[in-house]
Write a protein that holds these residues in place. Structure first.
Motif, PDB file in Angstrom:
ATOM      1  N   TRP A 146       3.924  11.102  -7.809  1.00 17.05           N
ATOM      2  CA  TRP A 146       3.298  10.589  -6.574  1.00 17.05           C
ATOM      3  C   TRP A 146       1.886  10.075  -6.821  1.00 17.05           C
ATOM      4  O   TRP A 146       1.343   9.313  -6.032  1.00 17.05           O
ATOM      5  CB  TRP A 146       3.273  11.687  -5.496  1.00 17.05           C
ATOM      6  N   CYS A 182       5.790  -6.235   3.754  1.00 15.98           N
ATOM      7  CA  CYS A 182       6.138  -4.940   3.148  1.00 15.98           C
ATOM      8  C   CYS A 182       6.301  -5.111   1.633  1.00 15.98           C
ATOM      9  O   CYS A 182       5.992  -4.208   0.852  1.00 15.98           O
ATOM     10  CB  CYS A 182       7.455  -4.400   3.702  1.00 15.98           C
ATOM     11  N   CYS A 230       3.550  -4.434  -1.455  1.00 15.12           N
ATOM     12  CA  CYS A 230       3.517  -3.160  -2.188  1.00 15.12           C
ATOM     13  C   CYS A 230       4.918  -2.759  -2.651  1.00 15.12           C
ATOM     14  O   CYS A 230       5.084  -2.282  -3.772  1.00 15.12           O
ATOM     15  CB  CYS A 230       2.969  -2.051  -1.304  1.00 15.12           C
ATOM     16  N   HIS A 231       5.891  -2.898  -1.755  1.00 14.86           N
ATOM     17  CA  HIS A 231       7.267  -2.534  -2.112  1.00 14.86           C
ATOM     18  C   HIS A 231       7.892  -3.737  -2.818  1.00 14.86           C
ATOM     19  O   HIS A 231       8.759  -4.419  -2.262  1.00 14.86           O
ATOM     20  CB  HIS A 231       8.043  -2.122  -0.863  1.00 14.86           C
ATOM     21  N   THR A 279      -2.484   8.279   4.196  1.00 14.42           N
ATOM     22  CA  THR A 279      -1.704   9.520   4.160  1.00 14.42           C
ATOM     23  C   THR A 279      -2.166  10.440   3.031  1.00 14.42           C
ATOM     24  O   THR A 279      -1.511  11.435   2.730  1.00 14.42           O
ATOM     25  CB  THR A 279      -0.206   9.214   3.925  1.00 14.42           C
ATOM     26  N   LEU A 317      -1.841   7.297  -3.044  1.00 17.16           N
ATOM     27  CA  LEU A 317      -0.510   7.688  -3.513  1.00 17.16           C
ATOM     28  C   LEU A 317       0.192   6.463  -4.071  1.00 17.16           C
ATOM     29  O   LEU A 317      -0.102   5.334  -3.670  1.00 17.16           O
ATOM     30  CB  LEU A 317       0.321   8.246  -2.343  1.00 17.16           C
ATOM     31  N   THR A 320       2.969   3.794  -4.292  1.00 15.88           N
ATOM     32  CA  THR A 320       3.943   3.216  -3.355  1.00 15.88           C
ATOM     33  C   THR A 320       5.300   3.849  -3.647  1.00 15.88           C
ATOM     34  O   THR A 320       5.758   3.836  -4.794  1.00 15.88           O
ATOM     35  CB  THR A 320       4.063   1.692  -3.552  1.00 15.88           C
ATOM     36  N   ARG A 360      17.507   9.648   1.028  1.00 17.41           N
ATOM     37  CA  ARG A 360      16.404  10.554   1.377  1.00 17.41           C
ATOM     38  C   ARG A 360      16.343  10.795   2.877  1.00 17.41           C
ATOM     39  O   ARG A 360      16.224   9.844   3.648  1.00 17.41           O
ATOM     40  CB  ARG A 360      15.068   9.918   0.966  1.00 17.41           C
ATOM     41  N   LEU A 398      11.020  11.917   4.463  1.00 22.86           N
ATOM     42  CA  LEU A 398      10.297  10.802   3.851  1.00 22.86           C
ATOM     43  C   LEU A 398       8.809  11.073   3.677  1.00 22.86           C
ATOM     44  O   LEU A 398       8.256  11.980   4.287  1.00 22.86           O
ATOM     45  CB  LEU A 398      10.493   9.543   4.704  1.00 22.86           C
ATOM     46  N   MET A 399       8.202  10.228   2.851  1.00 23.37           N
ATOM     47  CA  MET A 399       6.789  10.257   2.467  1.00 23.37           C
ATOM     48  C   MET A 399       6.542  11.425   1.500  1.00 23.37           C
ATOM     49  O   MET A 399       7.407  12.262   1.288  1.00 23.37           O
ATOM     50  CB  MET A 399       5.853  10.319   3.682  1.00 23.37           C
ATOM     51  N   HIS A 400       5.334  11.449   0.895  1.00 22.57           N
ATOM     52  CA  HIS A 400       5.100  12.406  -0.190  1.00 22.57           C
ATOM     53  C   HIS A 400       5.322  13.851   0.243  1.00 22.57           C
ATOM     54  O   HIS A 400       5.718  14.689  -0.551  1.00 22.57           O
ATOM     55  CB  HIS A 400       3.671  12.246  -0.749  1.00 22.57           C
ATOM     56  N   ILE A 448       7.254   4.392   8.630  1.00 22.31           N
ATOM     57  CA  ILE A 448       6.574   3.088   8.622  1.00 22.31           C
ATOM     58  C   ILE A 448       5.293   3.181   9.468  1.00 22.31           C
ATOM     59  O   ILE A 448       4.213   2.775   9.030  1.00 22.31           O
ATOM     60  CB  ILE A 448       7.513   1.981   9.154  1.00 22.31           C
ATOM     61  N   HIS A 485       2.035   4.624   7.979  1.00 22.79           N
ATOM     62  CA  HIS A 485       1.181   3.853   7.056  1.00 22.79           C
ATOM     63  C   HIS A 485      -0.041   3.339   7.817  1.00 22.79           C
ATOM     64  O   HIS A 485       0.090   2.771   8.892  1.00 22.79           O
ATOM     65  CB  HIS A 485       1.868   2.586   6.568  1.00 22.79           C
TER      66      HIS A 485
HETATM   67  C1  HEC Z   1      -0.386  -1.166   1.069  1.00 21.23           C
HETATM   68  C2  HEC Z   1       0.903  -0.907   0.462  1.00 21.23           C
HETATM   69  C3  HEC Z   1       2.094  -0.705   1.365  1.00 21.23           C
HETATM   70  C4  HEC Z   1       2.623  -1.540   2.332  1.00 21.23           C
HETATM   71  C5  HEC Z   1       2.081  -2.882   2.768  1.00 21.23           C
HETATM   72  C6  HEC Z   1       3.791  -0.885   2.843  1.00 21.23           C
HETATM   73  N1  HEC Z   1       3.985   0.303   2.213  1.00 21.23           N
HETATM   74 FE1  HEC Z   1       5.496   1.597   2.520  1.00 21.23          FE
HETATM   75  N2  HEC Z   1       4.620   2.953   1.316  1.00 21.23           N
HETATM   76  C7  HEC Z   1       3.438   2.759   0.630  1.00 21.23           C
HETATM   77  C8  HEC Z   1       3.004   4.022   0.065  1.00 21.23           C
HETATM   78  C9  HEC Z   1       1.739   4.244  -0.753  1.00 21.23           C
HETATM   79  C10 HEC Z   1       3.962   4.977   0.435  1.00 21.23           C
HETATM   80  C11 HEC Z   1       3.914   6.486   0.150  1.00 21.23           C
HETATM   81  C12 HEC Z   1       3.005   7.121   1.214  1.00 21.23           C
HETATM   82  C13 HEC Z   1       3.107   8.633   1.306  1.00 21.23           C
HETATM   83  O1  HEC Z   1       4.041   9.208   0.754  1.00 21.23           O
HETATM   84  O2  HEC Z   1       2.251   9.264   1.936  1.00 21.23           O
HETATM   85  C14 HEC Z   1       4.972   4.266   1.214  1.00 21.23           C
HETATM   86  C15 HEC Z   1       6.120   4.867   1.735  1.00 21.23           C
HETATM   87  C16 HEC Z   1       7.107   4.195   2.444  1.00 21.23           C
HETATM   88  C17 HEC Z   1       8.347   4.776   2.900  1.00 21.23           C
HETATM   89  C18 HEC Z   1       8.818   6.207   2.633  1.00 21.23           C
HETATM   90  C19 HEC Z   1       9.743   6.202   1.435  1.00 21.23           C
HETATM   91  C20 HEC Z   1      10.077   7.561   0.871  1.00 21.23           C
HETATM   92  O3  HEC Z   1      10.877   7.608  -0.071  1.00 21.23           O
HETATM   93  O4  HEC Z   1       9.541   8.587   1.329  1.00 21.23           O
HETATM   94  C21 HEC Z   1       9.028   3.795   3.581  1.00 21.23           C
HETATM   95  C22 HEC Z   1      10.402   3.924   4.242  1.00 21.23           C
HETATM   96  C23 HEC Z   1       8.204   2.613   3.561  1.00 21.23           C
HETATM   97  N3  HEC Z   1       7.050   2.893   2.856  1.00 21.23           N
HETATM   98  C24 HEC Z   1       8.546   1.413   4.144  1.00 21.23           C
HETATM   99  C25 HEC Z   1       7.640   0.364   4.325  1.00 21.23           C
HETATM  100  C26 HEC Z   1       7.892  -0.799   5.162  1.00 21.23           C
HETATM  101  C27 HEC Z   1       9.186  -1.063   5.919  1.00 21.23           C
HETATM  102  C28 HEC Z   1       6.773  -1.563   5.111  1.00 21.23           C
HETATM  103  C29 HEC Z   1       6.485  -2.816   5.893  1.00 21.23           C
HETATM  104  C30 HEC Z   1       6.533  -2.668   7.344  1.00 21.23           C
HETATM  105  C31 HEC Z   1       5.829  -0.907   4.212  1.00 21.23           C
HETATM  106  N4  HEC Z   1       6.391   0.270   3.783  1.00 21.23           N
HETATM  107  C32 HEC Z   1       4.594  -1.413   3.847  1.00 21.23           C
HETATM  108  C33 HEC Z   1       2.776   1.568   0.493  1.00 21.23           C
HETATM  109  C34 HEC Z   1       2.969   0.464   1.310  1.00 21.23           C
END
Ligand code: HEC
Ligand code: HEC
Length: 403
Positions: free
Chosen positions: A193, A282, A285-286, A328, A344, A346, A355, A358-360, A371, A374
Motif C-alpha cells: 500500500w 479516473c 491514476c488508474h 485517505t 497511498l 493507487t 474485493r 475496499l480501500m487500504h 469513489i 477520494h
Molecule cells: C489521484 C489519483 C486517483 C484518481 C484520479 C482516482 N483514484 Fe481511485 N484510488 C486512488 C488511490 C490512491 C486509492 C487507494 C486509496 C486508499 O486505499 O485509501 C484508490 C482506490 C480506489 C478504489 C478502491 C479499490 C480497492 O481495491 O480497494 C476504487 C474502486 C477506485 N479507486 C475507483 C476510482 C474511480 C472510479 C475513479 C474516478 C471516478 C478514481 N478511482 C480516481 C487514486 C486515484
C-alpha cells in the motif's frame, strides 16, 4: 526522491510524453495471459508452479518455525480469493505516534502489530500512546510477476505525464526502496500500500518474517513483542526455510494476471462506463495499460533477468504503482520517508470485482462510497463523478464489476 511540482517545466513534461506512448503502447508487445485458473503463465512449468503453490499454501506450525509473534499460518490464508494468490478480507494493524516535530515514529518494535502469538504472554496489542492506527487489507498478488518486470522509468514517465493530464492537480510520487537481495541497491517501489518494496523476493522475505514469524537469509532477525525479545519462546531455528522465500516469489512470478469478466465487459453499460472512466479522468491514476520491460532486461539490482514469459507484455492493472494523497492517508511511514505519511499507492483495479471491502483499510463497502471517499489530488475527478447522472454512475460501476 521527490519528483512532483518541482521539476515540471513544460518542455520537461513534453520530453516524457513520447516515451510514455512508446513504452505504454509498444507495437510488438503481446497481451499478458490472464485467468483465475491456477495455471502457470509460462514462467515455470506447471509442475513447478504446482509445487511452489503448495509452498505458498503450506500451513506452518510451531515446529516449522511459526511465530513467536505472527499474523497467520500460510501465505494463502490471506491471499486466496478466488484462487491462491488473490486477495482476502484479512486485515493487518499498523500503529505509531507523531513526535514533537510531527514526524511519525513506529510503535516499539515496528509499526506492524502482530495479531497472534504462540504464547499468550507475548501477545501484542496497540499501546494507548500509539495513537496513529491503521488497518491494511490484504492485496492481490496474481499477475505481480509482470508488475515486477515493469521498468522503473516507465513508472517515472507516468508520474511526469500526470500533471499535464490533470491541470497540475495530480502528480504521483515515485520512490526508490532498498532491495533485500541486492544490498546497497534501490529500485522504484511498486508493491504494498506504501510501495514499500520493488521486488517479489524482497516482499516474500518480509512477509515470511512479518506475517508468519519465519526468518530467512534475506530477513534473519526475528521480530519482538512491542520491542521485548521473544527469544525465550523461539525454540525452533527457522533457517530450514532457506528455499521457501524463492518458492513464494517463484509462484507469484508464474501467476496469470487477473482476468476481466468478458461477458459483462461486452455489454453496452460496461462499455459506456469504461468510456466515462476515461472521460472524467479516473484513468490518470488508474492507468489502463502498461508494458513490461523487454525479455533479457536485468532488474532488481542485477539479481533477476526478465524472462520471455514476462517480458514485453501488455498488462491492464488500472493502477500507476505511484503514491498519491487522495485524502485517505493513514499517517504511517514505511520506506518512503516522512513526506509519504498521508500517501497511498493507487489501488490497482484489476480483479477489484473479487474485493468486498475496499480501500487500504477495507472500510468502504460499496464502490460508490469508495469513489466518493477520494479527495486531495483526486478532487477534480471526483467532482466530475458527482456531476454524472445516476444512470452514468451506475454504468461506471458496472464497468468496475467487469474488472
Ligand atoms: C489521484 C489519483 C486517483 C484518481 C484520479 C482516482 N483514484 Fe481511485 N484510488 C486512488 C488511490 C490512491 C486509492 C487507494 C486509496 C486508499 O486505499 O485509501 C484508490 C482506490 C480506489 C478504489 C478502491 C479499490 C480497492 O481495491 O480497494 C476504487 C474502486 C477506485 N479507486 C475507483 C476510482 C474511480 C472510479 C475513479 C474516478 C471516478 C478514481 N478511482 C480516481 C487514486 C486515484
Ligand atoms: C495475515 C495476512 C497475510 C499473510 C499471512 C501474508 N500476507 Fe501478503 N499481504 C497482506 C497484506 C495486508 C498486504 C498489504 C500490506 C501493506 O502494504 O500494508 C500484503 C501484501 C503482499 C504483497 C504485495 C502485493 C502487491 O501487489 O502490492 C505480496 C507480494 C505478498 N503480500 C506476499 C505474501 C507472501 C509471499 C506471503 C507468505 C510468506 C504473504 N504475503 C503472507 C497480508 C498477508
Amino acid at each position: 526522491m521527490r519528483l512532483r511540482r518541482t521539476l515540471l517545466g513544460l518542455c520537461f513534461v513534453a520530453a516524457f510524453i513520447v516515451p510514455v506512448k512508446t513504452m505504454v503502447e509498444g507495437q510488438s508487445a503481446s497481451e499478458a495471459p490472464a485467468g483465475f485458473d491456477n495455471q502457470t503463465n509460462g514462467f515455470t512449468t506447471q509442475a513447478v508452479f504446482d509445487a511452489n503453490k503448495d509452498a505458498f499454501e503450506e500451513r506452518e506450525t510451531i515446529e516449522d518455525g511459526l511465530g513467536p509473534v505472527y499474523n497467520a499460518q500460510s501465505c494463502a490464508e490471506c491471499h486466496q480469493n478466488p484462487v491462491t494468490g488473490g486477495i482476502s478480507q484479512v486485515t493487518e494493524i499498523r500503529a505509531g505516534h507523531n513526535d514533537a516535530s510531527g514526524n511519525f515514529v513506529d510503535a516499539p518494535g515496528g509499526s506492524l502489530i502482530n495479531d497472534r502469538a504462540i504464547d499468550a504472554s507475548i501477545q501484542e496489542r496497540v499501546p494507548g500512546a500509539e495513537d496513529i492506527r491503521a488497518f491494511r487489507t490484504s492485496l492481490n498478488t496474481l499477475g505481480d510477476g509482470f508488475v515486477e518486470c515493469v521498468d522503473s522509468n516507465t513508472l517515472l514517465a507516468i508520474a511526469f505525464a500526470q500533471p499535464s493530464q490533470s491541470g497540475g492537480r495530480i502528480s504521483g510520487r515515485f520512490i526508490q526502496v532498498p532491495l533485500l537481495e541486492a544490498p546497497g541497491s534501490v529500485r522504484g517501489g511498486r508493491f504494498g500500500w506504501k510501495n514499500q518494496h520493488a521486488s517479489l523476493l524482497s516482499f516474500s522475505a518480509d512477509a515470511y518474517l512479518n506475517e508468519m514469524g519465519i526468518t530467512s537469509p534475506l530477513q534473519p532477525t526475528e521480530n519482538t513483542s512491542l520491542g521485548r525479545s521473544v527469544a525465550a519462546f523461539d525454540q525452533v531455528p527457522d533457517p530450514e526455510n532457506r528455499e521457501d522465500v524463492g518458492r513464494f516469489a517463484g509462484f507469484i512470478r508464474a501467476t496469470k494476471a487477473p482476468p476481466r469478466d468478458e461477458a459483462l465487459a461486452a455489454t453496452f453499460d460496461a462499455q459506456e462506463g469504461s468510456r466515462l472512466f476515461d472521460q472524467i479522468g479516473c484513468n490518470i491514476c488508474h492507468v489502463r495499460t502498461i508494458t513490461t520491460a523487454p525479455a533479457g532486461s536485468v532488474i532488481n539490482g542485477g539479481q533477476f533477468t526478465v524472462p520471455p514469459a514476462l517480458g514485453n507484455k501488455k498488462i491492464h492493472p488500472f493502477g500507476d504503482f505511484l503514491l498519491h494523497d487522495v485524502g485517505t492517508g493513514d499517517g504511517i511511514v514505511q520506506n518512503g520517508g516522512q513526506s509519504t505519511k498521508n500517501e497511498l499507492r493507487t489501488a490497482p483495479l484489476w480483479g477489484v470485482r473479487t474485493r468486498g471491502r475496499l480501500m487500504h483499510d477495507g472500510e468502504s463497502l460499496t464502490r460508490n462510497e469508495a469513489i466518493l471517499r477520494h479527495a486531495g489530488e483526486a478532487s477534480g475527478v471526483i467532482n466530475a463523478y458527482r456531476f454524472l447522472s445516476t444512470t452514468q454512475k451506475s454504468r461506471l460501476i458496472t464497468f468496475l464489476s467487469s474488472l
